[in-house]
Design a protein around this motif. Structure first.
Motif: not given
Length: 142
Positions: A74-86, A108-122
């Motif tokens: 939210m607001g261009g920053r990661v508020a929380r991350l959780w671990p998950g299955e590979r 996206d096929s890579i987690l960090w790409h999807s997080i970056h996309r969410a950061l840009r949109w937020s």
């Protein structure tokens, strides 16, 4: 992090006391389901067994995607991350509109790409939280 909620998909009593997809106050990695009509609250694998989904998620001309909640942004920053299955079928960044309908920001096929996309949109839409989910399964829901 402001408390932002939405009207979840399915009957009102199903998952009522469970965290919202935007909630950052839980430690466990949880699942949620998304259809064209809405996004559920979060729960465990038992909450999303096929028989439970048939009973609680209205069918129609849509697909049902089961996601593992991996991040809230939210607001261009990661508020929380959780671990998950590979092993996953990819990652989805998205939010909901005022009516609770899902708005996808991309796949996206890579987690960090999807997080970056969410950061840009937020950063563009600072009043709207975004989730990043790992796709567990997707099926026609007719």
């Amino acid at each position: 992090m402001p408390k932002i909620d939405h009207e979840p998909a399915g009957p009102a009593a199903w998952l009522r006391d469970h965290p919202s997809v935007f909630d950052t106050g839980h430690d466990e990695t949880l699942l949620f389901a998304e259809t064209g009509r809405g996004v559920t609250r979060c729960g465990t694998a038992d909450d999303f067994r096929q028989d439970v989904l048939f009973e609680n998620v209205p069918m129609g001309y849509t697909s049902l995607t089961l996601l593992e909640k991996r991040a809230v942004v939210m607001g261009g920053r990661v508020a929380r991350l959780w671990p998950g299955e590979r092993r996953t079928q990819g990652y989805v960044a998205g939010t909901v509109d005022a009516a609770g309908r899902p708005l996808g920001a991309g796949h996206d096929s890579i987690l960090w790409h999807s997080i970056h996309r969410a950061l840009r949109w937020s950063a563009i839409v600072p009043d709207r939280p975004f989730t990043v989910g790992a796709v567990r399964s997707s099926q026609a829901w007719h």
